[in-house]
Scaffold this active site. Structure first.
Site, PDB file in Angstrom:
ATOM      1  N   SER A   6      77.407 -30.613 -88.426  1.00 29.18           N
ATOM      2  CA  SER A   6      78.140 -31.825 -88.786  1.00 29.18           C
ATOM      3  C   SER A   6      77.718 -33.005 -87.920  1.00 29.18           C
ATOM      4  O   SER A   6      77.487 -32.869 -86.723  1.00 29.18           O
ATOM      5  CB  SER A   6      79.641 -31.601 -88.631  1.00 29.18           C
ATOM      6  OG  SER A   6      80.115 -30.725 -89.621  1.00 29.18           O
ATOM      7  N   ASP A  14      84.026 -40.248 -93.370  1.00 32.43           N
ATOM      8  CA  ASP A  14      83.807 -39.344 -92.235  1.00 32.43           C
ATOM      9  C   ASP A  14      82.617 -39.807 -91.404  1.00 32.43           C
ATOM     10  O   ASP A  14      81.518 -39.271 -91.504  1.00 32.43           O
ATOM     11  CB  ASP A  14      83.585 -37.921 -92.768  1.00 32.43           C
ATOM     12  CG  ASP A  14      83.496 -36.886 -91.658  1.00 32.43           C
ATOM     13  OD1 ASP A  14      83.874 -37.204 -90.514  1.00 32.43           O
ATOM     14  OD2 ASP A  14      83.045 -35.753 -91.944  1.00 32.43           O
ATOM     15  N   HIS A  34      85.179 -36.197 -88.136  1.00 31.06           N
ATOM     16  CA  HIS A  34      85.975 -34.967 -88.046  1.00 31.06           C
ATOM     17  C   HIS A  34      85.651 -34.157 -86.793  1.00 31.06           C
ATOM     18  O   HIS A  34      86.443 -33.308 -86.387  1.00 31.06           O
ATOM     19  CB  HIS A  34      85.807 -34.112 -89.310  1.00 31.06           C
ATOM     20  CG  HIS A  34      84.529 -33.354 -89.390  1.00 31.06           C
ATOM     21  ND1 HIS A  34      83.486 -33.720 -90.221  1.00 31.06           N
ATOM     22  CD2 HIS A  34      84.111 -32.231 -88.770  1.00 31.06           C
ATOM     23  CE1 HIS A  34      82.496 -32.858 -90.097  1.00 31.06           C
ATOM     24  NE2 HIS A  34      82.851 -31.941 -89.217  1.00 31.06           N
TER      25      HIS A  34
END
Length: 284
Positions: A224, A128, A80
């Site tokens: 992330s 992801d 992402h």
């Protein structure tokens, strides 16, 4: 502003969008006073270079996402992070502790290729995971080392297992960068329990953690892509959390790395190492 969403049941049988806190969602606001925070919640600064596998992915000179080194030419991060960013414009920094200060240990690379999982679903964050091929070979040493992956298709750590997650996200809601790499201890949460908190939107290739008590502890935006390390292996990859970081009502969610080990090494083997003049090294 880039963001990620998941669908949750609506009140009348329809579906509503739930905004997820991901690295891509808030980092563009990183220089705006009073923006929502993006930080390791309830953590502490680690001893410099004690997590030598950590990588910082930056765009336009600003840290954007985390990652970790598994091979002298390859870094693992979150898919992402590149949903609306051109990977060729990004840089990967290895051997860093304080990103805002020059350090002789730092090694900086451009991204020669970014390979997101072919089944990545932005709406749900399923699969992801992304592999970043560096434009050169990392020089391994005390400040730059590889992180081991779990065995392929290995069962996730048992509920209650203590793990650690690290990152360079802000340490306040007012754009205050951390003095260095931050880390927090969290515990594995049973996936079925976690899934009930997320309205049944999770899948078996995900992993969850919580603080283990009433304190807010966990990751947030700009973390992330970083690893969840349990027993010296990267069992998780930071994917998304709730609106309030570290909130036990919406546990932190990771990509379960063991489900993708075969894919990871298939990609690495299928691609030649650019600029390599010697033997490539991978973590085993």
């Amino acid at each position: 502003m880039p963001s990620s969403t998941a669908m949750v049941p609506g009140t009348r049988g329809g579906w509503h969008c739930l905004v997820l806190t991901t690295a891509a969602a808030l980092t563009q606001l990183m220089w705006l006073p009073g923006c929502c925070g993006s930080y390791i919640v309830g953590g502490h600064e680690v001893t410099p270079h004690s997590r030598p596998y950590m990588a910082s992915v930056s765009f336009e000179g600003h840290h954007y996402c985390g990652g970790f080194l598994i091979h002298t030419h390859w870094v693992v991060s979150a898919a992402h992070c590149f949903s609306d960013r051109d990977p060729s414009m990004g840089l990967v920094v290895l051997g860093a502790h304080a990103l805002l200060a020059p350090e002789p240990t730092q090694q900086t690379f451009s991204i020669a290729a970014a390979v997101s999982h072919p089944d990545f679903q932005p709406a749900t964050q399923a699969n992801d995971i992304c592999l970043l091929r560096l434009n050169g070979s990392a020089v391994l040493g005390p400040a730059v080392r590889l992180l081991r992956l779990p065995r392929r298709n290995a069962k996730p750590p048992a509920a209650g297992t203590r793990c650690h997650v690290s990152g360079w996200g802000f340490v306040s809601d007012f754009e205050e960068p951390p003095p260095g790499l931050m880390e927090v201890e969290v515990r594995i949460l049973d996936l079925s329990v976690c899934n009930s908190s997320w309205q049944g939107q999770l899948n078996p290739a995900m992993l969850c953690t919580h603080s283990g008590d009433r304190r807010r502890r966990g990751f947030c935006s700009a973390d992330s892509g970083g690893p969840l390390v349990c027993g010296r292996r990267a069992h998780g990859l930071v994917s998304f959390s709730g609106l309030w970081c570290g909130d036990p009502k919406t546990p932190d969610v990771y990509t379960q790395v063991s489900a993708f080990v075969t894919w990871i090494w298939d990609v690495v083997r299928a691609s030649s190492s650019p600029g390599s003049t010697g033997r490539s090294v991978r973590a085993v």
